[in-house]
Design a protein around this motif. Structure first.
Motif, mmCIF file in Angstrom:
data_model
loop_
_atom_site.group_PDB
_atom_site.id
_atom_site.type_symbol
_atom_site.label_atom_id
_atom_site.label_comp_id
_atom_site.label_asym_id
_atom_site.label_seq_id
_atom_site.Cartn_x
_atom_site.Cartn_y
_atom_site.Cartn_z
ATOM 1 N N MET A 144 -20.949 -27.581 -3.003
ATOM 2 C CA MET A 144 -20.273 -26.616 -2.199
ATOM 3 C C MET A 144 -18.612 -26.956 -2.264
ATOM 4 N N HIS A 145 -18.294 -27.989 -2.442
ATOM 5 C CA HIS A 145 -16.701 -28.097 -2.920
ATOM 6 C C HIS A 145 -16.242 -27.575 -3.991
ATOM 7 N N THR A 146 -16.967 -27.498 -5.120
ATOM 8 C CA THR A 146 -16.586 -26.989 -6.521
ATOM 9 C C THR A 146 -16.836 -25.549 -6.366
ATOM 10 N N ILE A 147 -17.776 -24.774 -5.534
ATOM 11 C CA ILE A 147 -17.745 -23.217 -5.444
ATOM 12 C C ILE A 147 -16.696 -23.012 -4.562
ATOM 13 N N THR A 148 -16.326 -23.752 -3.452
ATOM 14 C CA THR A 148 -15.161 -23.392 -2.721
ATOM 15 C C THR A 148 -14.106 -23.369 -3.341
ATOM 16 N N TYR A 149 -13.688 -24.319 -4.074
ATOM 17 C CA TYR A 149 -12.534 -24.463 -4.857
ATOM 18 C C TYR A 149 -12.234 -23.202 -5.881
ATOM 19 N N SER A 150 -13.252 -22.826 -6.480
ATOM 20 C CA SER A 150 -13.248 -21.650 -7.551
ATOM 21 C C SER A 150 -13.255 -20.331 -6.488
ATOM 22 N N ILE A 151 -13.790 -20.064 -5.410
ATOM 23 C CA ILE A 151 -13.383 -18.860 -4.678
ATOM 24 C C ILE A 151 -12.093 -19.205 -4.342
ATOM 25 N N ASN A 152 -11.654 -20.114 -3.873
ATOM 26 C CA ASN A 152 -10.139 -20.139 -3.120
ATOM 27 C C ASN A 152 -9.242 -19.577 -4.625
ATOM 28 N N PHE A 153 -9.465 -20.356 -5.633
ATOM 29 C CA PHE A 153 -8.463 -20.073 -6.687
ATOM 30 C C PHE A 153 -8.317 -18.748 -7.113
ATOM 31 N N PHE A 154 -9.555 -18.127 -7.314
ATOM 32 C CA PHE A 154 -9.573 -16.872 -7.991
ATOM 33 C C PHE A 154 -9.188 -15.714 -6.903
ATOM 34 N N THR A 155 -9.509 -16.027 -5.630
ATOM 35 C CA THR A 155 -8.990 -14.884 -4.744
ATOM 36 C C THR A 155 -7.736 -15.251 -3.887
ATOM 37 N N LYS A 156 -7.212 -16.370 -4.164
ATOM 38 C CA LYS A 156 -6.043 -16.869 -3.540
ATOM 39 C C LYS A 156 -6.187 -17.021 -2.029
ATOM 40 N N GLY A 157 -7.265 -17.258 -1.683
ATOM 41 C CA GLY A 157 -7.902 -17.328 -0.181
ATOM 42 C C GLY A 157 -8.345 -16.199 0.545
ATOM 43 N N GLU A 158 -8.181 -15.190 -0.117
ATOM 44 C CA GLU A 158 -8.790 -13.873 0.769
ATOM 45 C C GLU A 158 -10.232 -13.613 0.821
ATOM 46 N N VAL A 159 -10.845 -14.460 0.151
ATOM 47 C CA VAL A 159 -12.522 -14.285 0.230
ATOM 48 C C VAL A 159 -12.707 -15.653 0.586
ATOM 49 N N GLN A 160 -13.734 -15.883 1.809
ATOM 50 C CA GLN A 160 -14.182 -17.295 2.159
ATOM 51 C C GLN A 160 -15.599 -17.359 1.545
ATOM 52 N N ALA A 161 -15.563 -18.728 1.010
ATOM 53 C CA ALA A 161 -16.989 -19.231 0.514
ATOM 54 C C ALA A 161 -17.543 -19.854 1.721
ATOM 55 N N LEU A 162 -18.607 -19.061 2.361
ATOM 56 C CA LEU A 162 -19.399 -19.585 3.569
ATOM 57 C C LEU A 162 -20.754 -20.142 3.254
ATOM 58 N N PHE A 163 -21.166 -21.120 3.737
ATOM 59 C CA PHE A 163 -22.662 -21.786 3.554
ATOM 60 C C PHE A 163 -23.316 -21.607 4.837
ATOM 61 N N LEU A 164 -24.652 -21.872 4.644
ATOM 62 C CA LEU A 164 -25.695 -21.878 5.952
ATOM 63 C C LEU A 164 -26.074 -23.173 6.351
ATOM 64 N N ARG A 165 -26.317 -23.535 7.519
ATOM 65 C CA ARG A 165 -26.902 -24.844 7.883
ATOM 66 C C ARG A 165 -28.376 -24.698 7.554
#
Length: 818
Positions: A367-388
């Motif tokens: 989850m951390h690596t995917i989140t980091y990738s999403i934040n990097f490529f979109t500069k925080g404009e898109v959220q990586a969301l996971f489900l319980r």
């Protein structure tokens, strides 16, 4: 200690396992002796026999519950995990209020009403996840315990549905009907997003709380679903029935597993993730600073960014560790998927991206690596969301497809916390035995609610509304205090539960089972505060109510409420008469003090319950003397008084709290004052019991009794200017995003322009920061010394918060910062 059933994997007859050890996770399988692998299992694609235990124990009270009443099945079989869904009817106890007939002289000495415990049948959805290695055992267990089902077909999805089709049909005697995997995933995703609060979360590795749960937006569409199985499928979901697969990739979880096996000789997926969690990718990857000696400032690239995955392996003359290679591989796959997801999200103007599938599995590093990738490529404009509950999406979707004739989407559903396992710890090193064994079985249970739940129409921003004032997952001192507080109160709750059922000799045994189960939940939350979403005082109270109901204690405070309501009614006319003798301005202040004093009578507050138990004569006037003098801790009373000098409100919605003195001597005099001003009043009370809160059934009877001695209340009822509506909740707190649809309709029809919320649970623990589109009044007495101290007050400090929405004339409001 629970006695469990020992079920050998070869599917032979069930035998008793005496006093099987029940692991602290509450959902674990107990491991028994090894047995030889059966040929049938080998033929069905079972994994190598040396990789896991050969026998498990299925606790009948926990796993496959209510199986004898199962009506419909669905199954989702992946590469290593099976997810089974079924629908059952559940018999449980409910508290029913019955009014006595007071029309005859003989009945004059009878009590006002009685609360009887009756049996009711409701619907429940069960979802169970286990390793494919146990599928034959589980099918045997289901077959042996299936009694009354009329099901002829089992809906199936997932790749394994083909592999195990013959086995399922032979074992259960049901026809397997295959459903499209992607449509099942999306149907399941829609269901959990709509019905489970705090289902979705953002993962922040270095934050105080790694899991940051999202408030459910009433409009969940559109969103991007990125399902990472062996490969990657990307779907744009626009509505309940409209979705499109817009892309994908062959580089997914299977790639990570396959290349990882080649690089490390490790064949188990979870072992590969374990290796990655211990590795240093920079030993293998070529970084920006390896090329430029530092950062590449012109392009905004920091020195520690990966310039080339596995780039150092081509030139370095050394052996690389398995851990480092696994970590590098995980980064490579995750970054590739993250960038792909970003491109599709940008292309379709979507800001919400949900990730699911076998590759995720709630693993923190993934989850951390995917989140980091999403934040990097979109500069925080898109959220990586996971489900319980992402592991259940396919099974839920397949079940819903088979249950369309029952119209499951026309109901609201709620998670049964007493029967659901929690999200596992982020740390593989924290309680490794618990983590390993908890993975064997996992469960989610959903109860069908009697009514549809919707947003309060007066919420200013429903999408950003957060009921809870403090998130205990992020506030460690508060979390520790409240967990201790709830554990410390257990003896009193058990005592009152037993006392509420004096004619049931087995009540003490059930109460002890309740104590054990709820204490276990508290212990789990102490180490895994994110287990059921955001941890709050509300969730602790709700989980306790669920556990009480699990062991058939629907209303432990029934006797207390009956007694207090009877006594308070005798003083009603005296209180009203004393108010009428006051001047208008003095009466307004006396009414407010009356509501506040009434709110002191709260059996959910230990400081108060201790007083009430030691001094049964403690009354309304004593409570008034306990209140702090003005200025109060939060004090908007002057602004409220000025508002009352203006035109009357059209309609006031009043969320009431406790039985007895609170509702009868505190709230009802305020109601009659509002009615006298020309304001219509809607009283919203709980649909079901919680602590000593007044329920809608009780309030109906109390209001009729008050109307018989008060012409103002009587005319209000007669002219339909006083309306009693249930709020759809059975909680001491209040979630304004999940209210009875009928209440929402009344609020709209009456053009409600004032909301009054009273009580510590409803106005302090929840809704303190809720912003409404109309005027609101939040008032409560702080009955917890720790909370009072934290807020800068003292025991019995007063919160009186009058708010006017932006754009309307307002006075400066006091601010309370927990």
């Amino acid at each position: 200690m629970l006695t469990a059933l020992s079920v050998p994997l070869d599917g032979s007859s069930l035998s008793r396992c005496v006093e099987a050890d029940w692991m602290s996770s509450g959902m674990c399988a107990h491991y028994a002796r090894s047995v030889e692998t059966s040929p049938t299992m080998a033929e069905c694609g079972r994994v190598d026999s040396h990789t896991m235990d050969k026998s498990i124990t299925l606790p009948p009270d926990e796993i496959f519950r209510n199986l004898e009443n199962a009506k419909r099945f669905a199954i989702d079989i992946g590469g290593s995990l099976t997810k089974l869904a079924y629908y059952s009817t559940v018999k449980h106890k409910v508290a029913k209020v019955r009014s006595f007939d007071h029309s005859t002289k003989e009945a004059a000495s009878d009590k006002l009403y009685e609360i009887s415990v009756q049996e009711e049948v409701t619907a429940r959805l069960h979802f169970i996840k286990f390793e494919n290695a146990y599928i034959e055992t589980c099918l045997d267990f289901i077959k042996d315990h299936l009694v009354n089902t009329e099901t002829k077909v089992i809906k199936a999805t997932g790749g394994g549905a083909h592999k195990f089709k013959v086995l399922i049909e032979r074992k259960l005697g049901l026809k397997v009907d295959k459903e499209d995997e992607m449509s099942c995933l999306i149907k399941g995703c829609n269901f959990v997003l709509k019905n489970i609060p705090h289902e979705a979360f953002v993962y922040a590795k270095h934050a105080d709380s790694e899991f940051r749960f999202q408030t459910t937006d009433p409009d969940i569409f559109p969103y991007l679903l990125v399902n990472i199985g062996s490969g990657v499928s990307i779907a744009k979901v626009e509505s309940e029935d409209k979705f499109e697969r817009i892309g994908g990739s062959s580089i997914g979880g299977g790639t990570f597993w396959g290349l990882g096996a080649l690089l490390t000789k490790t064949k188990r997926f979870d072992e590969l993730l374990q290796l990655a969690s211990k590795g240093q990718h920079s030993s293998v990857d070529m970084l920006v600073k390896d090329i430029y000696g530092g950062s590449y400032g012109y392009l905004g690239l920091t020195g520690d960014l990966i310039a080339s995955s596995f780039g150092k392996s081509a030139t370095a003359d050394k052996e690389f560790s398995k851990e480092d290679m696994a970590k590098s591989l995980l980064h490579m796959i995750s970054n590739d998927i993250g960038q792909l997801a970003c491109l599709y999200a940008r292309l379709h103007n979507l800001s919400r991206v949900y990730f699911g599938g076998f590759f995720i599995r709630g693993h923190p590093l993934t989850m951390h690596t995917i989140t980091y990738s999403i934040n990097f490529f979109t500069k925080g404009e898109v959220q990586a969301l996971f489900l319980r509950h992402e592991g259940y999406l396919g099974a839920i979707g397949a079940f819903l497809k088979g249950a369309e004739e029952d119209n499951p989407n026309q109901y609201s559903w709620g998670e049964n916390y007493a029967g659901s396992s929690g999200l596992m710890s982020v740390s593989p090193d924290m309680y490794p035995m618990q983590r390993a064994r908890s993975g064997t079985f996992d469960m989610l249970e959903m109860d069908r609610l009697d009514r549809q739940l919707v947003n309060l129409p007066l919420l200013q921003e429903p999408s950003s509304y957060i009921p809870d004032t403090v998130d205990l997952t992020e506030d460690a001192p508060a979390r520790e205090y409240w967990l201790f507080c709830f554990e410390d109160a257990l003896d009193g709750v058990v005592k009152r539960a037993v006392a509420s059922q004096p004619d049931m000799p087995e009540a003490a045994v059930r109460a002890e089972k309740f104590r054990q189960k709820y204490r276990h939940k508290l212990q789990t939350l102490r180490y895994q505060p994110f287990a059921y979403g955001s941890l709050t005082v509300r969730s602790l109270l709700d989980t306790r109510e669920h556990c009480l109901n699990e062991f058939n204690f629907p209303d432990p405070y029934s006797k207390i409420k009956e007694r207090e309501n009877d006594v308070a009614l005798k003083y009603y006319q005296k209180v009203v008469k004393s108010l009428e003798e006051l001047s208008w301005e003095d009466r307004q202040f006396a009414l407010v003090r009356g509501v506040l004093a009434g709110n002191v009578f709260d059996w959910g507050a230990k400081a108060v319950s201790d007083v009430l138990e030691s001094d049964p004569e403690f009354g309304f006037e004593q409570a008034k003397r306990q209140l702090e003098e003005r200025p109060w801790l939060v004090d908007s009373y002057d602004q409220w008084l000025e508002r009352l000098k203006g035109p009357p409100h059209k309609c006031a919605l009043l969320f009431v709290d406790n039985s007895g003195v609170d509702i009868i001597l505190g709230v009802m005099p305020l109601v009659r004052e509002l009615l006298s001003r020309g304001t219509e009043v809607v009283l919203a009370s709980n649909s079901g019991p919680a602590l000593n809160d007044v329920t809608n059934g009780e309030l109906q009877i109390l209001t009729e009794r008050i109307a018989a001695m008060d012409p103002v209340i009587q005319s209000g009822l007669r002219d339909d200017r006083l309306t009693l509506v249930q709020n759809g909740s059975s909680s001491p707190c209040l979630d304004l995003s999940r209210l009875d649809k009928a209440l929402a309709m009344v609020v709209r029809e009456r053009k409600t322009d004032l909301v009054i919320i009273e009580g510590m649970g409803r106005a302090i623990h929840t809704n303190y920061f809720a912003t409404l589109s109309c005027e609101s009044l939040k008032l409560a007495v702080i009955k917890n010394s720790w909370l009072a101290d934290r807020l800068g007050g003292k025991l019995f400090s007063v919160v009186f918060k009058y708010e006017v929405p932006a754009g309307k004339p307002s006075q400066e409001a006091a601010v309370l910062t927990p």
